[in-house]
Design an enzyme around this catalytic site. Structure first.
Site, PDB file in Angstrom:
ATOM      1  N   ASP A 524       4.179  -2.154   7.304  1.00 23.20           N
ATOM      2  CA  ASP A 524       5.434  -2.562   6.664  1.00 23.20           C
ATOM      3  C   ASP A 524       5.064  -3.454   5.472  1.00 23.20           C
ATOM      4  O   ASP A 524       3.906  -3.844   5.312  1.00 23.20           O
ATOM      5  CB  ASP A 524       6.265  -3.352   7.693  1.00 23.20           C
ATOM      6  CG  ASP A 524       7.714  -3.487   7.285  1.00 23.20           C
ATOM      7  OD1 ASP A 524       8.118  -2.922   6.256  1.00 23.20           O
ATOM      8  OD2 ASP A 524       8.463  -4.171   8.011  1.00 23.20           O
ATOM      9  N   GLU A 527       4.678  -2.764  -0.211  1.00 29.25           N
ATOM     10  CA  GLU A 527       5.068  -2.408  -1.599  1.00 29.25           C
ATOM     11  C   GLU A 527       4.136  -3.013  -2.649  1.00 29.25           C
ATOM     12  O   GLU A 527       3.956  -2.349  -3.679  1.00 29.25           O
ATOM     13  CB  GLU A 527       6.517  -2.835  -1.841  1.00 29.25           C
ATOM     14  CG  GLU A 527       7.530  -2.072  -1.009  1.00 29.25           C
ATOM     15  CD  GLU A 527       7.552  -2.491   0.457  1.00 29.25           C
ATOM     16  OE1 GLU A 527       7.172  -3.637   0.761  1.00 29.25           O
ATOM     17  OE2 GLU A 527       7.912  -1.657   1.300  1.00 29.25           O
ATOM     18  N   ASP A 600      14.934  -0.717   5.237  1.00 31.66           N
ATOM     19  CA  ASP A 600      15.958  -1.539   5.879  1.00 31.66           C
ATOM     20  C   ASP A 600      17.361  -1.097   5.501  1.00 31.66           C
ATOM     21  O   ASP A 600      18.004  -1.689   4.638  1.00 31.66           O
ATOM     22  CB  ASP A 600      15.743  -3.003   5.502  1.00 31.66           C
ATOM     23  CG  ASP A 600      14.393  -3.512   5.990  1.00 31.66           C
ATOM     24  OD1 ASP A 600      13.746  -2.798   6.784  1.00 31.66           O
ATOM     25  OD2 ASP A 600      13.980  -4.603   5.576  1.00 31.66           O
TER      26      ASP A 600
END
Lengths: 934, 509
Positions: A524, A527, A600
């Site tokens: 997770d 990015e 999300d």
């Protein structure tokens, strides 16, 4: 007593905090992210007028099997005096065109390394697979022709049997055209918007810094952006460019009717509570666009570049005042591509159909990995399952309610202070035992491992990484220090193969304490998310391996992290166990390393609806194994929404329920008996279809085709499907229509093609090429089996897919108008790489003239074999009128009974009407045989 | 006698069914009492949908949607598999668990395809269960007795309170009258004494207020300095945000809306924390909670205790006497009123069917879990304390739920992006009243267990006794079947026990 002071101050503070919370908690922070106007390269490129580029192709020749040229300014004397802004270059640019098998053209434009540029511009490594390089066609011949009205010639080379590539010298333009009709397919720089900012050495007094929200980007190489226009001819719409929460067909962003829109942004960002219907960039980026025209003619364009990119889809008439003339007989969609850095490394895909383009794209970036079988089943996740007792209780409840699940997930709280690959010793004192308990029921566990590393000298990962210098550096050369879950953190420089290899080793059982073979991984925040960085990410002037600036790499950072994790699991299993790694960030090629999810999302109907085009777009872009959080991550879904989400999610390639830690618990049994039953049924449908899903996964693994497909991929000539992104195909045999509104009474579904469709659960027949208004049922969403197909199922549910291995199969034959059908079944051991050596069962089932035949599709020269004792226990015929009492099996000449039976084995699902069933044929699944109705 | 007769019939019928059926494969997974249903040549699916032949029974192919034809295999998803579990209680499994490689029945009968070997653990498991049940029964018995006693005591106390209340009310009436008379006289005297003194009084009073204020400032300062490290970080952060806000206010710019400008003034770490808090909601709510709950109560207390009249002095003996009398009767009146209001408050609550929860009134129960202390005060509130000064309100008393088997406290401190905190306290039978377990199954929704004799209900005892009898009965049958007779005495004891425990009806079985 102490409260007097607090009493008067606190309410004020509280009020302020509340207002702050309401701002941050319930709204997307638009101003936290740069828009095009705040992004100098985007603003500049977007304001240019057609005809800006004055480059011409010079010294065009064939060398080393490539078509090469130099791009130089057009030698027109008075140009510099013109009032208009024109492309300036100091040194000629190098251009090369390579042609690959299967209708793929690769265009590269870069600075000439022999002319001493200040720095080598970044080319994204390890995205193009090595097998692709081997498919290059060695060009030896170029023909020249002069187009009507041109003063300079154009060079023409072979592309494929139907297409050729044309390099127009002046003005410089490159396009693919049909060999016989000469009509164009895709072109670059037809509007002469090409621009290439060469690297320069800073002159004194020049201001190169960029500032945004208190962050300064020193931009040591000055502006270095690239932009150009790309046109798709005969296109009705374009699609692609994940990840945006937008419609499947990309709406225009500039030109008449789209004046205020931002371009589609490709910049991997951790966007808090993202909006649906927004062109802003989300967690991943793939610069691939697919254009579909009438009669299904398809082309594609892919720009391999990992810097920030902005892409405009230009509305018809955007260039009304441009003096340029393009072939006007073809309907066209123009697009403008802008990137902050890198080089031009672009691929043109000639199609001709949608499946061909996806196949071409995945020839370049790789085919999706074959997943672990368990990963294709249902996943149960929550931020967070608090402790071992919680895990045990949730696990037991699934059994208690007879709901299958395969994987239990642990989010960040399971770690010791967000130090990944460690365990909270109070909450998870016995991680191995916990995993073994799950494994005893055939279940797996997934833990989260994020790329930010807590800066704590007592943390072994940090200690080694900092000692070895494995972190990304800030612009001053120190280890970059940003804020994320653990607090002050540094980020592994995964661009470096050495760092990746080192990190991979950390997944070994000896290194990752408390891990067992049934544990897999979730990446997770890759990015990367940096809470106190510009746009919640890493500064663009941070430095990576080889002096690469973060701006050049940004969109591929998560990709390399995912790669390292995935390789770590391969290493851990001695190359014998397929990895399973879910990632939030992605880039072109991610499909080779695992699955992604759409981040999300929110528990509302709009996000349920948005999940379909998002997953479809990912699938078109090679990432076939993806899904959205069932139930919605933020917020509390009403039971009805949750049920509908399960019903839809059961058809996502990646089927996982997940929830934010502040939401109410929402395990399937918490909403009363009725809803428990509905959710159980939805999950059962997935488990029933697992053999079909796994077969489609294998198809994806070999062809690159998505699991979940737009209707137009299967019916490209049916234009009624072009605007449809609320229904989708699973493989080529199943059509699914979601229900996206509360208390829906009816649901409309368009069924494409000429043939019939059979309701998946009731067997009812529906005509093709029609929109059907159906009653919205509580217990399912509409799903149909396409006439002419055969779907393999397993009708016995278990605790998890692991226990289903030896359970018998059902074949559902849906007859078409010629009373025929075909389908496939792929089986392997579900976990190892032996299938690469031929250790699998692959059958083609063909039904015609009342006879079903099982044919072997495995190659003859396989090095390894996979066998199975499993049988087919039931064959169901849809669209077959009852009559025959027996069926004859060959070899063996055994007669078995034909009668009527239920279509699905769950009360309430489907209908009570019975269908023709061949009872207990007990056919070995790995053998050749025929069954004939007599 | 009647009971003994029934018992022997039951044993006989069990014996009969066992001896007749155990080896038959086709009857696999069928409960003995259901076997007759399957003895015909053509059998109906239980849902009436269709029929199947005897050969189709347990032939590993699903014919009935409801699973009637496959009780012993996994072929029908809706089938149920009956495990006899001799030595323990029989159970019914989902067919999904038949031959799935995992031993579910303690007798191992669900795994018969040879892939896995299951040990028969029914005897041990049964014994354990029975022992546990017996202990539970013993506890319940004692608990029921205690409960009865407590109910009696509560009834008594309530009527005592009620009596006191009516006495007090009468007293209040007469006192009220007296006070009024004295007041009139006192006022007459004071009028004569003039205004001057009155003004002086007022001045004194306001001085006292200032002083009090000052004291609290000091006290709160002290408290803050005692907070844990975590709190300090939280506080620093809040303050820094607070300062940002006030700054932008002072500057009177219009940037406050988007908050972005103030972010620029924050340190990198503060920004990191602030952004992280969007997902976690951490700390944005906690400081607020520490104060707000305590505030209102203490404020009320303070005003109650404040002396209401000054200490003016004169030399008039009559006036002094009146004042003395007035003061005394006022005090008596207010103490009576206080008592009345506390009694009224107590009695207005729903104290249970028999008023049994009277005994919990005014009490608090605590338990420590990790770093938190949970404190439950029935009819009042529930709080979570971390250290001495960090208190989070979990809820205020709302009501009993689930026919007095649970207490609900709701409307506690708010949760970021979520509901206000609430806690449900389930009552379990126990000999002492204590808080045994607190859990937070959903964020901000707590669940606790209070074990108390008040949870030992007679009805529940009957159910448990039944269950115990059933397993003992089966055990007895097992003795008969296997010849594992215990001593004569032992068996008689068991029979006696069964007879003794036999409740009136048999409906519940």
């Amino acid at each position: 007593m102490a409260s007097r002071i607090g009493g008067c101050r606190r309410p004020f503070l509280l009020l302020f905090l509340l207002s702050l919370a309401s701002q941050t908690a319930f709204s997307w922070k638009k101003d936290e992210f740069r828009n095009c106007n705040q992004t100098p390269f985007c603003k500049r490129a977007r304001s240019r007028k057609p005809g800006y580029c004055t480059l011409i192709a010079d010294q065009v020749s064939i060398s080393d099997g490539l078509l090469t040229a130099k791009l130089i300014p057009r030698p027109i004397p008075n140009q510099a005096e013109g009032e208009e802004d024109h492309q300036q270059i100091a040194k000629p640019l190098l251009l090369s065109v390579a042609i690959y098998q299967g209708g793929i053209l690769r265009l590269k434009i870069d600075e000439d390394p022999t002319l001493d540029p200040p720095k080598t511009r970044f080319q994204v490594p390890e995205v193009v697979v090595s097998e692709f390089d081997e498919t290059m066609l060695w060009l030896s011949r170029v023909s020249t022709e002069t187009l009507d009205g041109d003063s300079a010639p154009s060079s023409v080379v072979y592309l494929s049997d139907g297409y050729e590539a044309v390099l127009r010298h002046d003005p410089f333009e490159l396009y693919v055209r049909d060999k016989s009709s000469k009509s164009r397919l895709v072109s670059l720089n037809s509007h002469q918007l090409f621009d290439f900012e060469e690297l320069r050495v800073k002159n004194e007094g020049e201001e190169w810094e960029e500032r945004f929200k208190g962050h300064t980007d020193i931009r040591p190489y000055g502006p270095q952006s690239i932009s150009f226009d790309v046109s798709f001819y005969g296109a009705e719409f374009v699609s692609g460019l994940p990840e945006h929460a937008t419609s499947l067909a990309l709406k225009p962003t500039k030109g008449p009717g789209a004046d205020d829109s931002e371009p589609y942004r490709l910049f991997n960002l951790d966007v808090f509570e993202y909006l649906h219907e927004s062109p802003f960039g989300l967690y991943g980026s793939i610069p691939l666009m697919i254009a579909l025209g009438k009669s299904g003619k398809t082309s594609g364009f892919f720009w391999l570049n990992s810097a920030e990119m902005q892409i405009d889809v230009l509305a018809e008439g955007w260039n009304a005042d441009s003096g340029l003339s393009l072939p006007s007989d073809q309907k066209r969609i123009d697009t403008l591509w802008m990137s902050e850095a890198g080089i031009v490394d672009a691929f043109f895909f000639a199609g001709a159909g949608p499946k061909d383009v996806v196949s071409q794209y995945t020839a370049v970036t790789g085919k999706p990995a074959m997943p672990q079988h368990f990963a294709t089943a249902y996943h149960q996740c929550r931020w967070n399952y608090r402790d071992e007792e919680d895990v045990e209780n949730v696990d037991a409840k699934f059994d208690e309610h007879d709901i299958p699940y395969d994987v239990l997930w642990l989010d960040i709280e399971h770690t010791d202070g967000k130090r990944y690959m460690t365990w909270d010793s109070v909450m998870f004192p016995h991680p191995e035992e916990m995993q073994k308990k799950l494994a005893a029921k055939g279940r797996h566990m997934v833990t989260i491992v994020d790329p930010h590393i807590k800066r704590d000298d007592n943390y072994y990962i940090h200690k080694e990484a900092s000692e070895k210098g494995y972190y990304v550096k800030d612009s001053s050369g120190k280890d970059f220090d940003g804020w994320c879950w653990p607090g002050s953190s540094s980020y592994l420089d995964v661009l470096s193969p050495e760092v990746r290899s080192w990190f991979s080793d950390k997944f070994g059982f000896d290194s990752y304490k408390g891990s067992t073979p049934s544990l897999y991984i979730w990446n997770d925040m890759n990015e990367p998310s940096v809470f106190n960085g510009p746009e919640i990410s890493m500064p663009r002037d941070a430095l990576h391996f080889g002096g690469v600036e973060h701006r050049e790499l940004h969109n591929a950072y998560g990709y390399f992290y995912h790669m390292a994790t995935s390789n770590g699991l391969v290493k851990r299993g001695d190359g014998k166990d397929r990895p399973f790694v879910l990632s939030r960030a992605f880039f072109a090629g991610t499909q080779r390393f695992g699955s992604v999810w759409t981040g999300d999302n929110t528990a509302d109907w709009d996000h349920l609806r948005a999940s379909v085009p998002m997953i479809l777009t990912l699938g078109l872009s090679g990432i076939s194994f993806s899904g959205a959080d069932v139930g919605g991550f933020f917020g509390n879904p009403e039971p009805e929404l949750l049920v509908r989400w399960y019903q839809l999610g059961a058809f996502y390639p990646f089927f996982r329920a997940h929830a934010h830690q502040d939401t109410k618990r929402r395990e399937p049994w918490l909403f009363g008996e009725r809803n428990t039953k509905l959710i159980r049924q939805a999950i059962h449908v997935r488990y029933m279809l697992l053999p079909y899903f796994y077969t489609v996964f294998r198809e994806s693994n070999t062809t690159g085709l998505p699991i979940m497909r737009p209707l137009w991929m299967e019916f490209p000539s049916d234009e009624a499907t072009f605007n449809n992104d609320e229904a989708f195909m699973v493989g080529s045999s199943l059509l699914v229509q979601g229900i996206y509104t509360e208390r829906a009474k009816h649901v409309s579904v368009y069924l494409p093609g000429k043939e019939l469709w059979y309701d998946l659960l009731s067997g009812s027949q529906y005509k093709g090429s029609q929109t059907h208004k159906l009653v919205a049922l509580e217990d399912r969403i509409p799903a149909f089996q396409r006439a002419g197909t055969i779907i393999p199922r397993k009708d016995r549910y278990r605790r998890s897919s692991t226990q289903m291995v030896n359970d018998p199969y059902t074949l559902v034959i849906a007859l078409n108008s010629s009373r025929a059908a075909e389908g496939e079944l792929y089986i392997d051991d579900g976990k190892s790489f032996e299938f690469l050596q031929g250790a699998y069962i692959h059958r083609r089932f063909v039904f015609s003239n009342g006879k079903l035949t099982s044919l072997d599709l495995t190659p003859n020269n396989k090095k390894s074999k996979f066998t199975s004792q499993t049988v087919i226990e039931r064959i169901i015929l849809l669209g077959y009128s009852p009559g025959p009492k027996n069926a004859l099996i060959k070899p063996g000449n055994e007669k078995v009974e034909v009668g009527l039976g239920p279509l699905v084995f769950e009360t309430g699902l489907g209908s009570s009407s019975l269908v023709v069933t061949i009872r207990k044929p007990s056919l070995p699944v790995d053998k050749d045989w025929t069954v004939e109705l007599v | 006698m009647k009971v003994a007769f029934f018992l022997s019939i039951a044993i006989l019928s069990l014996l009969a069914s066992w001896s007749s059926s155990s080896p038959s494969v086709s009857f696999l997974g069928i409960a003995p009492q259901d076997e007759n249903y399957f003895r015909k040549e053509t059998i109906k699916c239980r849902n009436g949908s269709r029929k199947f032949t005897k050969a189709q029974l347990n032939d590993d192919f699903c014919d009935c949607l409801d699973g009637t034809d496959e009780p012993g295999t996994s072929a029908c998803p809706e089938g149920k598999f009956y495990c006899r579990n001799v030595g323990h209680l029989p159970t019914s499994l989902y067919s999904s668990m038949v031959n799935d490689g995992i031993c579910d029945c303690c007798d191992g009968s669900d795994e018969y395809d040879g892939k896995v070997k299951c040990r028969n653990t029914c005897w041990e498991a049964g014994k354990k269960a029975r022992d546990k049940l017996q202990k539970l029964i013993d506890m319940y018995r004692e608990g029921v007795t205690i409960r009865k006693r407590e109910v009696e005591q509560a009834k008594e106390a309530i009527s005592k309170d009620k009596a006191e209340l009516s006495v007090l009310k009468a007293e209040e009436k007469s006192l009220d009258k007296l006070v009024n008379q004295l007041k009139v006289r006192k006022e007459q005297i004071e009028k004569a004494e003039g205004k001057e003194q009155l003004e002086k009084d007022n001045e004194d009073r306001s001085n006292a207020d200032v002083e009090e204020n000052f004291e609290t400032t000091e006290a709160s300062g002290k408290e803050d300095s005692l907070t844990s490290e975590d709190d300090v970080i939280g506080l620093v952060e809040q303050i820094s945000i607070f300062q940002d806000e006030s700054k932008s206010e002072h500057e009177d710019t219009n940037v406050a809306e988007d908050g972005s400008e103030s972010i620029e003034d924050m340190s990198k770490e503060e920004i990191g924390r602030l952004v992280a808090s969007r997902w976690t909601g951490e700390r944005t709510g906690q400081v607020e909670e520490t104060g707000s709950g305590a505030d209102s109560n203490e404020g009320k207390d303070g005003s109650l205790n404040k002396p209401s009249d000054g200490d003016s002095k004169t030399n008039d003996p009559d006036a002094d006497k009146i004042r003395e009398e007035y003061k005394e009767s006022t005090a008596r009146l207010s103490s009576a009123q206080e008592r009345i209001s506390s009694l009224t408050e107590k009695l207005k609550h729903d104290l249970g069917v028999d008023g049994e929860f009277y005994t919990l009134y005014g009490q608090c129960f605590e338990t420590k879990q990790d770093k938190y202390v949970y404190k439950i005060c029935p009819f009042k509130e529930a709080v979570q304390e971390e250290g001495q000064y960090h208190k989070t309100q979990l809820g205020y008393w709302e009501k009993f739920e689930e026919s007095y088997s649970a207490m609900l406290f709701s409307n506690g401190a708010g949760c970021w992006n979520g509901p206000r905190r609430s806690i449900k306290v389930k009552l379990r039978c126990g000999l002492k009243t204590e808080l045994t377990d607190v859990d937070e199954p959903s964020r901000c929704e707590y669940l606790a267990v209070l074990s108390t004799p008040l949870g030992c209900l007679d009805g529940k005892l009957k159910v448990i006794v039944h269950k115990h009898q059933r397993s003992s009965l089966l055990l007895l049958t097992l003795h008969c079947l296997t010849g594992k007779w215990g001593s004569q005495q032992e068996l008689e004891g068991k029979l006696e026990m069964l007879q003794k425990e036999k409740p009136e009806g048999h409906d519940e079985l």
